[in-house]
Design an enzyme around this catalytic site. Structure first.
Site, mmCIF file in Angstrom:
data_model
loop_
_atom_site.group_PDB
_atom_site.id
_atom_site.type_symbol
_atom_site.label_atom_id
_atom_site.label_comp_id
_atom_site.label_asym_id
_atom_site.label_seq_id
_atom_site.Cartn_x
_atom_site.Cartn_y
_atom_site.Cartn_z
ATOM 1 C CG ASP A 26 7.645 50.041 92.476
ATOM 2 O OD1 ASP A 26 7.322 51.280 92.771
ATOM 3 O OD2 ASP A 26 9.229 50.505 91.724
ATOM 4 C CB THR A 117 24.191 52.138 96.885
ATOM 5 O OG1 THR A 117 23.853 52.184 95.750
ATOM 6 C CG2 THR A 117 25.315 52.739 97.738
ATOM 7 C CD GLU A 145 24.374 49.392 86.640
ATOM 8 O OE1 GLU A 145 23.736 48.538 86.691
ATOM 9 O OE2 GLU A 145 25.265 50.014 86.289
ATOM 10 C CD GLU A 149 18.981 59.987 89.034
ATOM 11 O OE1 GLU A 149 18.792 60.382 88.718
ATOM 12 O OE2 GLU A 149 19.439 59.495 90.024
ATOM 13 C CE LYS A 201 26.746 52.505 93.569
ATOM 14 N NZ LYS A 201 25.881 53.166 92.656
ATOM 15 C CG LEU A 247 39.295 68.429 87.746
ATOM 16 C CD1 LEU A 247 39.162 67.211 89.237
ATOM 17 C CD2 LEU A 247 40.736 67.543 86.985
ATOM 18 C CB CYS A 257 23.643 57.849 94.430
ATOM 19 S SG CYS A 257 22.438 57.538 93.456
HETATM 20 N N1 LIG Z 1 20.169 56.507 91.011
HETATM 21 C C1 LIG Z 1 21.028 56.308 90.524
HETATM 22 O O1 LIG Z 1 21.040 56.695 89.669
HETATM 23 C C2 LIG Z 1 21.411 54.824 90.822
HETATM 24 C C3 LIG Z 1 20.968 54.561 92.672
HETATM 25 N N2 LIG Z 1 21.570 53.448 93.419
HETATM 26 C C4 LIG Z 1 20.727 52.776 93.593
HETATM 27 O O2 LIG Z 1 19.592 52.134 93.870
HETATM 28 C C5 LIG Z 1 18.624 51.754 94.342
HETATM 29 C C6 LIG Z 1 17.301 52.341 93.708
HETATM 30 O O3 LIG Z 1 17.640 54.124 93.835
HETATM 31 P P1 LIG Z 1 17.017 54.725 92.687
HETATM 32 O O4 LIG Z 1 16.357 53.867 91.959
HETATM 33 O O5 LIG Z 1 17.239 55.666 92.437
HETATM 34 O O6 LIG Z 1 15.779 54.386 93.821
HETATM 35 P P2 LIG Z 1 13.633 55.087 92.811
HETATM 36 O O7 LIG Z 1 13.343 55.550 94.584
HETATM 37 O O8 LIG Z 1 14.170 55.980 91.702
HETATM 38 O O9 LIG Z 1 13.030 54.402 93.029
HETATM 39 C C7 LIG Z 1 13.229 53.316 94.236
HETATM 40 C C8 LIG Z 1 11.825 52.440 93.715
HETATM 41 O O10 LIG Z 1 11.488 51.194 94.753
HETATM 42 C C9 LIG Z 1 10.211 50.865 94.737
HETATM 43 N N3 LIG Z 1 9.996 50.289 96.494
HETATM 44 C C10 LIG Z 1 10.242 51.042 97.601
HETATM 45 N N4 LIG Z 1 9.479 50.436 98.184
HETATM 46 C C11 LIG Z 1 9.306 49.156 98.155
HETATM 47 C C12 LIG Z 1 9.453 47.184 98.121
HETATM 48 N N5 LIG Z 1 9.073 47.154 99.711
HETATM 49 N N6 LIG Z 1 8.115 46.728 97.381
HETATM 50 C C13 LIG Z 1 9.019 46.883 95.452
HETATM 51 N N7 LIG Z 1 9.113 48.484 95.429
HETATM 52 C C14 LIG Z 1 9.494 49.069 96.551
HETATM 53 C C15 LIG Z 1 9.941 52.472 95.503
HETATM 54 O O11 LIG Z 1 8.366 52.504 94.969
HETATM 55 C C16 LIG Z 1 10.233 53.028 93.663
HETATM 56 O O12 LIG Z 1 9.933 53.539 93.001
HETATM 57 C C17 LIG Z 1 19.472 52.987 95.855
HETATM 58 O O13 LIG Z 1 19.722 51.958 96.788
HETATM 59 C C18 LIG Z 1 19.800 53.883 95.364
HETATM 60 O O14 LIG Z 1 21.074 54.285 96.269
HETATM 61 C C19 LIG Z 1 22.788 52.594 92.144
HETATM 62 C C20 LIG Z 1 22.934 52.899 90.855
HETATM 63 C C21 LIG Z 1 22.936 54.506 90.381
HETATM 64 O O1 LIG Z 2 24.504 55.344 93.155
HETATM 65 C C1 LIG Z 2 24.198 56.462 92.177
HETATM 66 O O2 LIG Z 2 23.130 56.218 92.104
HETATM 67 C C2 LIG Z 2 25.453 56.995 91.134
HETATM 68 O O3 LIG Z 2 25.919 57.931 92.055
HETATM 69 C C3 LIG Z 2 26.642 58.577 90.887
HETATM 70 O O4 LIG Z 2 26.062 59.625 89.615
HETATM 71 P P1 LIG Z 2 25.174 60.426 89.988
HETATM 72 O O5 LIG Z 2 23.980 60.767 90.771
HETATM 73 O O6 LIG Z 2 23.947 59.927 88.003
HETATM 74 O O7 LIG Z 2 25.272 61.793 89.320
HETATM 75 P P2 LIG Z 2 27.207 62.381 88.602
HETATM 76 O O8 LIG Z 2 26.760 62.413 87.345
HETATM 77 O O9 LIG Z 2 27.674 61.349 89.920
HETATM 78 O O10 LIG Z 2 26.891 63.760 89.858
HETATM 79 C C4 LIG Z 2 26.831 63.982 90.993
HETATM 80 C C5 LIG Z 2 26.834 65.473 91.471
HETATM 81 O O11 LIG Z 2 27.633 65.438 91.712
HETATM 82 C C6 LIG Z 2 28.302 66.977 90.660
HETATM 83 N N1 LIG Z 2 29.035 67.129 89.947
HETATM 84 C C7 LIG Z 2 29.327 65.664 89.217
HETATM 85 C C8 LIG Z 2 30.621 65.926 88.145
HETATM 86 C C9 LIG Z 2 31.721 67.121 88.590
HETATM 87 O O12 LIG Z 2 32.828 66.897 88.308
HETATM 88 N N2 LIG Z 2 31.273 68.476 89.628
HETATM 89 C C10 LIG Z 2 29.761 68.335 89.840
HETATM 90 O O13 LIG Z 2 29.645 69.212 91.098
HETATM 91 C C11 LIG Z 2 27.397 67.062 89.803
HETATM 92 O O14 LIG Z 2 26.783 68.459 89.054
HETATM 93 C C12 LIG Z 2 25.820 66.235 90.484
HETATM 94 O O15 LIG Z 2 24.597 67.128 91.555
HETATM 95 C C13 LIG Z 2 27.218 57.668 90.360
HETATM 96 O O16 LIG Z 2 28.674 59.035 89.142
HETATM 97 C C14 LIG Z 2 27.394 56.799 89.762
HETATM 98 O O17 LIG Z 2 28.031 55.958 89.160
HETATM 99 C C15 LIG Z 2 26.313 56.464 90.302
HETATM 100 O O18 LIG Z 2 25.873 55.139 90.521
#
Ligand SMILES: NC(=O)C1=CN([C@@H]2O[C@H](COP(=O)(O)OP(=O)(O)OC[C@H]3O[C@@H](n4cnc5c(N)ncnc54)[C@H](O)[C@@H]3O)[C@@H](O)[C@H]2O)C=CC1
Ligand SMILES: O=C(O)[C@H]1O[C@H](OP(=O)(O)OP(=O)(O)OC[C@H]2O[C@@H](n3ccc(=O)[nH]c3=O)[C@H](O)[C@@H]2O)[C@H](O)[C@@H](O)[C@@H]1O
Length: 430
Positions: A26, A117, A145, A149, A201, A247, A257
């Site tokens: 990172d 994503t 993925e 969270e 995704k 819901l 996201c």
């Molecule tokens: N947060 C979630 O629940 C999920 C996120 N995603 C997707 O995954 C991706 C990452 O999301 P998060 O993990 O939440 O983001 P985040 O912002 O928590 O982490 C991203 C990390 O990448 C690092 N980074 C940035 N540029 C870099 C580089 N050039 N080399 C190495 N590291 C670098 C940052 O310092 C940071 O630690 C996004 O596309 C998001 O949409 C997918 C599924 C779930």
């Molecule tokens: O792409 C991502 O990062 C992720 O985004 C969401 O996951 P997340 O952002 O962790 O949160 P959710 O549990 O989906 O909730 C999203 C938002 O919707 C709201 N929400 C959720 C459910 C509901 O019934 N109503 C509602 O308002 C929550 O309060 C929250 O603000 C998706 O559920 C994951 O499958 C996906 O991987």
């Protein structure tokens, strides 16, 4: 692993637990320091245990130097893809930088796997980056993925499906080896092409976003017609084609996201000439309108002193993340409009204070509510669902509550003498 946020740190720890040798890079040294010490830099149940196990066994290492990943057979790109500044599409700058760095440093033939994503078509662009930079043979696959969270480890260890977007059998074989443990446990796998994997995704996220906005439209109709949103949701959820998940009406979706992915989807669909994607633009508008409606309801009720208790600033319960949190957005808007806002959140107060330091934070819900003119519940934490309205009534200046997450038992609060208001609920309902 390139990028160690919610996605990358969890994936790195889970692959190490599955027996792989993982090096995670990172650009954020503070984050790496915590991870190397076996500490999760954010609230994610089970992650610290996996990190400690991985680091302790020597199978999981963290590095600020991208050159340390040069010998990897597989590189997962897990960096952020936020909304563009001043635009609605995805900012793919970090992803291009990460892909270029991996390709430039790779010392052996390898597979680069996109996990972030992205809008459909991004992989085509990255292929050009890889080809321009690499001295060795680099293939590209896409493996989105779907973790949530607050459940990242559980979702990663037990996913509903694995999506493996590949261009050839050799790449599929590599990914099948990486995920051998999951395949042996019977996790459903969809083998597809890169574009479908990318699109899968964002499609899942826009489906979830649309569902939330639809239930919020229904909530507003309930408010105006006097119908009961709780009963309505129960009736809808009983149909197995609709189901009970995602819901919950209220303040709408936030987080890092759903909002940005919906906007990026609409932007990309627009580039592709898909005019009907305007439907999803309205999903976003409905979602943002919920925040404005919550503010309007509180302003109607806050009286002369405008003392408002905000219960919950996390973007959802079970998380300490406040990125694009509807609750924090409402709290800061109320303050900007002149309210005296006192905030409580059982987990997210620290992260909120880092980005909203002018708000005042209380150590307990009761302290936040002391002498309040209006109590607002903006995140549906169990702690707030379990509050005793009889006891709380003695602490506030006026017993007025706004349940912006449709999570409280309205009858119980009314019986305790509270004036009960909320998104999705008619003010005059008994
Ligand atoms: N947060 C979630 O629940 C999920 C996120 N995603 C997707 O995954 C991706 C990452 O999301 P998060 O993990 O939440 O983001 P985040 O912002 O928590 O982490 C991203 C990390 O990448 C690092 N980074 C940035 N540029 C870099 C580089 N050039 N080399 C190495 N590291 C670098 C940052 O310092 C940071 O630690 C996004 O596309 C998001 O949409 C997918 C599924 C779930
Ligand atoms: O792409 C991502 O990062 C992720 O985004 C969401 O996951 P997340 O952002 O962790 O949160 P959710 O549990 O989906 O909730 C999203 C938002 O919707 C709201 N929400 C959720 C459910 C509901 O019934 N109503 C509602 O308002 C929550 O309060 C929250 O603000 C998706 O559920 C994951 O499958 C996906 O991987």
């Amino acid at each position: 692993m390139i990028g160690t946020g919610y996605l990358g740190a969890t994936h790195a720890a889970c692959l190490a637990a599955a027996g792989h040798d993982v090096v995670a890079h990172d650009v954020d040294p503070t984050r790496l320091e915590a991870l190397s010490a076996g500490r999760a830099p954010f609230h994610e149940p089970g992650l610290a245990d996996l990190l400690q196990e991985g680091v302790g066994s020597g199978r999981l290492r963290f590095t600020t130097d991208v050159a340390d990943v040069a010998d990897a057979e597989v590189h997962f790109l897990c960096v952020g893809t936020p909304q563009q500044r001043g635009g609605r599409g995805a900012d793919l700058g970090a992803l291009r930088t990460a892909a270029a760095a991996v390709a430039r440093h790779a010392r052996r033939d390898c597979l680069v796997v996109g996990r972030s994503t992205v809008p459909v078509g991004t992989a085509d662009d990255l292929l050009g980056v890889l080809e321009a930079e690499a001295q060795v043979s680099v293939s590209l696959a896409w493996n989105p993925e779907f973790l949530r969270e607050g459940r990242a480890v559980q979702d990663s260890l037990h996913p509903d499906r694995l999506v493996l977007g590949v261009r050839d059998d050799a790449s599929y074989a590599v990914l099948a080896e990486v995920y051998a443990r999951w395949l042996s446990e019977g996790t459903p796998v969809v083998r597809t092409d890169l574009r479908t994997a990318e699109l899968a995704k964002v499609s899942a996220n826009v489906m979830l976003a649309a569902r939330i906005s639809v239930v919020n439209v229904l909530g507003e109709v309930c408010e105006r017609s006097g119908a009961d949103i709780d009963d309505l949701v129960r009736i809808l959820g009983a149909d197995p084609r609709i189901g009970t998940d995602v819901l919950q009406p209220g303040l709408g979706y936030g987080g890092s996201c759903l909002p940005k992915d919906t906007r990026a989807f609409v932007a990309r669909a627009g580039e592709l000439g898909v005019e009907s994607a305007a439907l999803l633009h309205h999903v976003d508008l409905v979602n943002m309108r919920q925040r404005a409606r919550a503010v309007d309801i509180v302003r109607e009720l806050w009286g002369e002193r405008r003392r408002v208790a905000v219960l919950g600033v996390a973007f959802k319960p079970g998380s300490d993340d406040v990125r694009d949190s509807p609750a924090l957005d409402v709290a800061t808007t109320l303050q900007r409009l002149g309210a005296d806002v006192r905030v409580h959140d059982p987990r997210a107060a620290g992260s909120a204070a880092r980005v909203a330091d002018r708000l005042s934070y209380a150590d307990s819900a009761e302290e936040a509510c002391a002498d309040a003119d209006v109590v607002t519940v903006l995140t549906a934490w169990e702690d707030y669902i379990g509050l005793d309205p009889v006891a709380l009534r003695g602490a506030v200046a006026s017993p007025v509550v706004v349940d912006a997450r449709t999570c409280l038992d309205a009858d119980k609060w009314r019986a305790a003498g509270w004036s009960f208001h909320g998104l999705g609920r008619s003010a005059c309902a008994s």
